[in-house]
Design a protein around this motif. Structure first.
Motif, PDB file in Angstrom:
ATOM      1  N   SER A  65     -12.451   1.677  -8.860  1.00  7.37           N
ATOM      2  CA  SER A  65     -11.853   0.544  -8.140  1.00  7.37           C
ATOM      3  C   SER A  65     -11.710   0.937  -6.676  1.00  7.37           C
ATOM      4  CB  SER A  65     -10.466   0.195  -8.700  1.00  7.37           C
ATOM      5  OG  SER A  65     -10.569  -0.333  -9.997  1.00  7.37           O
ATOM      6  N   GLU A 116      -5.694  -3.422 -12.534  1.00 12.33           N
ATOM      7  CA  GLU A 116      -4.550  -4.020 -13.217  1.00 12.33           C
ATOM      8  C   GLU A 116      -3.720  -2.944 -13.913  1.00 12.33           C
ATOM      9  OE1 GLU A 116      -3.566  -6.899 -12.781  1.00 12.33           O
ATOM     10  OE2 GLU A 116      -5.336  -7.831 -11.870  1.00 12.33           O
ATOM     11  N   GLN A 143     -11.854  -4.359 -12.198  1.00 11.15           N
ATOM     12  CA  GLN A 143     -10.631  -5.158 -12.187  1.00 11.15           C
ATOM     13  C   GLN A 143      -9.595  -4.612 -13.167  1.00 11.15           C
ATOM     14  OE1 GLN A 143     -10.036  -8.134 -10.367  1.00 11.15           O
ATOM     15  NE2 GLN A 143      -7.960  -8.311 -11.237  1.00 11.15           N
TER      16      GLN A 143
END
Length: 924
Positions: free
Chosen positions: A107, A195, A191
């Motif tokens: 990420s 999270e 993603q």
């Protein structure tokens, strides 16, 4: 929803900034064409797109110069799109993996200002690369490739690369990392990984640590303010880190987000920390500050956050501020800047008070004190608890607007603060102060009680100013609210300078500054009306920014306001006179020869009474000291003290104490006593010196001169240089004894300047046997004495080399950098004034010019070329300006009176002090 998700919609015409689809397609085409050799071509394409995006945003900034949010959001959008294209290029074409393992996940997060989507043109790009576990080779390759591409594009990247667990551990240990993660947002990549990071951050790092984070951020803020001068009204503010700057607004958002998990600043309204009106103020102040920062970056082409004098002019122009009568464009721009900084201060107080109230409700007492809480004490309808005074109801001020003044009077009287919630109410209701309230005798009596408070009027007036009540009740003060004085001498805005001066006056009255101001501390208790003195300090600069002489305008305002405040005619006349002449004492003390009887005669003729003198001396002290740190020093104290004593004696006796002969005889007797067993020098050497020497020089310096002369004669020295720190005068005394010859003064001055010293006072004398005895007081660049052995040695060598022509003064002096290089931002037209009435024996020449290297030396050389004899020189610096005063005669010892001769001297001195002259010298 992330902050970016809410904000991205506000970037208009995104594809004009960066069309990611088109650029990605172009990159794919380059890979198809050049295969493994595509990287330089891809970089060229990205560089072109990046430059085009910057050009587009720069044009938007010119078209909409106050659109701070839109432009900073645009730069964040541009960076986002660029990072996404680079990421896709690297993982698709450089290190493609068909089926990634669970470890091969990545990420890319924006953090810091980039995470907030607030980027100025030269901001660093703060990126965090997050991996699920120990980095796989693929992750390391992708991260390295992305970073090298960003660096090759010339971007400044602040980066970190960590696993989620490492990130959590470091966030618990480091406040900076914790804050950065608070604003982290996903740019591109995995993603689910992002999270997971967010969920663990809120549960493992944030939960249970709200109070600790709140305290830590406030401590961090206070330390930052202290580093930056601890005032939001410094004249060269730091837009990012200064008090009232962007970082203060960001701190509010950080605390609010950490405590309430809000996603954007407008959510602070929903949780009750701001009203809608206050949030609009938040956005307005933030948008303006962001716009200013963008212009600064754009102008300097670097990450510049200090709004220096030279930048202020350029930013004011870029933001379309224009000149108005009495105020230049830059002054109007800076006044608006400081008004926004003031709003930030108000919002900070409101925000923190709301937060404190919420925390207090959550706080549960335990043990012996469980179920018990202290009750507020009531005072005249107000509640006082925890050192804060609070209005009892929301409609309290609306019911009686005079209470808007009363609360500050009670706060000062009781020694308590005004509760931030009540400050919020006062700010809201300040508009209720109308003509009737301003003319109300009770309201004015309350205001005078605040102004003349016995405890801490400075704090009470500052609260009143922050709440907007001060400017409403005294509109003339409102006109100078946040008004900047565009020069290097004044450190604060006019309102801040005034409030500080009142605070200093209170400290003198309470005996807290007796060491620096012994006369003022003694005399303040003898003034006939202390309230007249406090009002004079309040109004002394109130006429600034209106065009014309602010002293004259201020005196006119005093005649209007003093009766309203309740002062009688005698007090009003005193206040008006003090304002009209509030610069007289400092100007006379610093620019005139205090040993010249005519100086004292003229000063006393203007002052006329001991009462005026007493008040003027105290006003002068607080006015100079309130200009800024270091402005007051022992040398200024010595000069003002000498002038006060001489004027007081003359006023008390009503005539000159004694004639010239008696004065010289008294001085010789006093010097003989100081010399002790060398008393014979007063007659033996002293008879070689004219009466002017005995009148001009202080007794202690005469004694040192005579001993130095005897020692030089014993050693058969042709040149004797003595340097000695004079603590009382706050300078180093430099005494030079040498055979007199034309140009001696300017050569000594040049040698002193070469040694890195500034001359603040000089007296030149010639004995009957042809020897010159010259005394100089010099200071270093920080207005302190030259005291170290190396400094003294440098002084002596500089003077020696200059007198024996062992150094070329002109090119050496021209090459020396000016300590205040920022002075180049100011245009100071040189002026030359002649006064043949200021002295009975000398022509007084005052030259004002932009301060530059060795200005005194160039002026002294100009006087030498005009065949003038300098008897004394008095040097005063006002930031970028210098005012040098010379007492001179022609070669016959007479005043210079011929208009033609004066015109010739003026031309020479203007040439010597002009910027063109500086350029000429630098070419030598």
């Amino acid at each position: 929803m992330t902050y970016w998700a809410q904000s991205s919609r506000r970037v208009p015409r995104q594809r004009a900034i960066f069309d990611r689809r088109a650029i990605s397609a172009a990159v794919d085409g380059l890979v198809d064409e050049f295969a493994d050799s595509a990287r330089p071509h891809v970089l060229a394409e990205l560089k072109r797109a990046l430059e085009a995006g910057h050009a587009e945003l720069e044009q938007r900034l010119k078209d909409k110069p106050s659109a701070g949010h839109e432009i900073t959001l645009g730069y964040a959008f541009l960076t986002d799109q660029l990072v996404r294209v680079i990421y896709d290029y690297v993982v698709t074409h450089v290190f493609p993996v068909a089926n990634r393992s669970t470890a091969e996940r990545l990420s890319v997060l924006a953090v810091g200002g980039y995470g907030r989507a607030e980027m100025a043109p030269q901001s660093d790009i703060d990126i965090a690369f997050i991996t699920p576990m120990k980095r796989s080779p693929w992750c390391e390759q992708v991260i390295e490739a992305m970073l090298y591409m960003l660096w090759d594009l010339g971007l400044k990247v602040g980066q970190s690369s960590r696993t989620i667990s490492d990130t959590m551990r470091m966030a618990k240990e480091d406040l900076t990392i914790r804050t950065a993660l608070l604003e982290a947002r996903l740019i591109w990549g995995d993603q689910e990984l992002y999270e997971e990071l967010r969920q663990r951050f809120w549960s493992e790092v944030v939960h249970g640590q709200e109070r600790q984070f709140h305290s830590a951020k406030l401590e961090e803020r206070n330390a930052r303010h202290k580093r930056m001068g601890d005032s939001r009204y410094v004249v060269e503010p730091n837009v990012k880190d200064g008090k009232g700057g962007l970082r203060d607004l960001q701190t509010l958002y950080w605390i609010g987000k950490f405590m309430h998990r809000v996603e954007s600043a407008n959510d602070l309204v929903d949780v009750g920390l701001f009203t809608k009106s206050e949030y609009r103020s938040f956005r307005r102040a933030e948008g303006f500050l962001l716009a200013v920062r963008c212009h600064m970056h754009s102008i300097t082409r670097r990450a510049e956050d200090r709004l220096t004098f030279d930048l202020q002019r350029e930013v004011a122009k870029a933001m379309n501020f224009a000149d108005r009568p009495g105020k230049s464009a830059v002054e109007r721009f800076m006044q608006y800047y400081f008004l926004q900084a003031k709003r930030v201060g108000h919002l900070t107080g409101v925000f923190l008070s709301q937060l404190d109230a919420k925390l207090a409700k959550k706080r549960v007492a335990s043990g012996f004190f469980a179920g018990w809480s202290s009750k507020p004490r009531m005072h005249k309808g107000y509640s006082i608890e925890g050192g804060k005074i609070k209005a009892p109801s929301n409609a309290w001020f609306a019911e009686d607007p005079v209470r808007l003044i009363e609360i500050f009077k009670i706060a000062e009287e009781q020694g308590v603060e005004v509760h931030p919630e009540t400050m919020r109410q006062a700010n809201r209701d300040a508009k209720l102060i109308d003509r009737a309230i301003k003319s109300d005798p009770h309201a004015n009596a309350l205001f005078l009680d605040v102004l003349c408070g016995r405890k801490d009027p400075e704090s009470a007036l500052r609260w009143m100013n922050e709440a907007g009540v001060f400017g409403r009740f005294v509109p003339d003060f409102g006109r100078v609210n946040a008004q900047m004085q565009f020069d290097m001498y004044h450190h604060y805005t006019v309102d801040e300078h005034t409030i500080r001066a009142i605070g200093l006056l209170s400290q003198i009255e309470r005996g807290l500054l007796e060491g620096d101001h012994p006369r003022a501390t003694k005399q303040i208790h003898k003034v006939s009306s202390r309230r007249a003195l406090y009002v004079a300090v309040l109004l002394h600069d109130i006429g600034k920014g209106r065009g014309g002489d602010h002293s004259v305008i201020g005196a006119e305002i005093a005649y209007k306001l003093c009766p309203r405040f309740g002062l009688d005619q005698k007090e009003t006349d005193l206040v008006a006179w003090l304002i009209l002449h509030h610069l007289l004492m400092s100007s006379t003390a610093q620019k005139r020869d205090l040993t010249d009887p005519k100086t004292i005669e003229d000063f006393v003729a203007e002052v006329k009474s001991v009462e005026r003198l007493r008040n003027l001396a105290i006003l002068t002290c607080v006015d100079i000291r309130a200009v800024g740190p270091g402005t007051w020093n022992s040398w200024k104290g010595q000069l003002i003290g000498e002038l006060y004593d001489a004027a007081q004696e003359r006023l008390r006796l009503g005539h000159k104490r004694s004639g010239r002969e008696h004065r010289v005889a008294d001085r010789k007797a006093a010097v003989s006593e100081l010399l002790g067993d060398k008393a014979y020098l007063a007659a033996e050497v002293g008879d070689l010196l004219a009466d002017a020497y005995w009148i001009a020089e202080p007794e202690d310096i005469i004694a040192k001169n005579l001993i130095q002369y005897e020692e030089a004669r014993r050693l058969k020295e042709q040149l004797s240089i003595h340097c000695e720190v004079d603590e009382e005068r706050g300078a180093t005394l430099v005494s030079v004894i040498a055979g007199d010859h034309p140009g001696l003064f300017y050569r000594i001055a040049g040698g002193i300047h070469l040694a890195g010293a500034n001359i603040i006072d000089a007296r030149i004398h010639t004995a009957a046997n042809g020897y010159a005895i010259d005394n100089f007081l010099v200071q270093d660049l920080n207005n302190g004495p030259f005291g170290e052995d190396a400094q003294i040695a440098r002084l002596k060598k500089g003077i020696h080399d200059a007198l024996f022509a062992r150094v070329e003064l002109v090119p050496k002096l021209a090459a020396r950098p000016l300590p205040h290089s920022r002075a180049k931002a100011f245009a100071v037209a040189p002026t030359v004034n002649f006064d043949n009435k200021a002295s009975n024996h000398f022509t007084v020449i005052e030259v004002t010019a932009r301060d530059r290297p060795a200005l005194l030396n160039r002026l002294a050389h100009g006087l030498f070329t005009c065949n003038l004899i300098v008897q004394s020189a008095h040097i005063t610096a006002y930031g970028e300006s210098a005012a040098d005063t010379f007492y001179v005669t022609d070669l016959t010892g007479s005043k210079v009176t011929s208009p033609q001769r004066l015109a010739e001297i003026e031309a020479v001195l203007l040439q010597a002090s002009s910027d063109e002259r500086q350029l000429e010298l630098e070419k030598v």
